[in-house]
Design an enzyme around this catalytic site. Sequence first.
Site, PDB file in Angstrom:
ATOM      1  CG  ASP A 149      -6.517  -1.637  -0.969  1.00  0.00           C
ATOM      2  OD1 ASP A 149      -6.805  -2.846  -1.019  1.00  0.00           O
ATOM      3  OD2 ASP A 149      -5.535  -1.191  -0.349  1.00  0.00           O
ATOM      4  CG  ASP A 202      -2.023  -1.005   1.172  1.00  0.00           C
ATOM      5  OD1 ASP A 202      -2.347  -1.468   0.064  1.00  0.00           O
ATOM      6  OD2 ASP A 202      -2.574  -1.341   2.236  1.00  0.00           O
TER       7      ASP A 202
END
Length: 170
Positions: free
Chosen positions: A139, A122
Amino acid sequence: MKAVTKLGWIAYAVAGVTVLLDQLSKYWILYVFELPGRGSVPVAGPLNFTMVWNQGVSFGLLRADQDLMRWALVLFAVAVSVVLAVWVRKAGRPVLAYALGLIMGGAIGNVIDRIRFGAVADFIDVSALYFPWIFNVADAAINIGIALLLLDMIRGEKRETSAQPTKDAA
């Protein structure tokens, strides 16, 4: 078994493009920009690139720091992707096809990370906008897909309601 509709093929294409964009962005962040060695880098306005290895589900929920949980999340995401791939075969509405394609692609993108790295890379950080989580393209695709899925469900319910005759009209 019923043939895949045109919208089903579009959904598969959306999933493929989503996986490609997700993995290319992660490759660039990890190996070209070398974010793991930099930690956090301001980009523009409220956007920073901040490296986080997410062992949980989206946005770090349900941490899976043990190998058993890692593989359980992989199996769960693959199962969800298979169910969505079967569902989308008979998609009759464009918004539904795009939604399922985004969710499938996002899930597969994160599965690839879990298999390769043991965690999900991320890096998109907009915490200056009071959004506390760091996320990635997969995401974002999953969340946009869920929003589109909800929109499609609401629109479908409105169509069904408006198609039914009211008591006053009878």
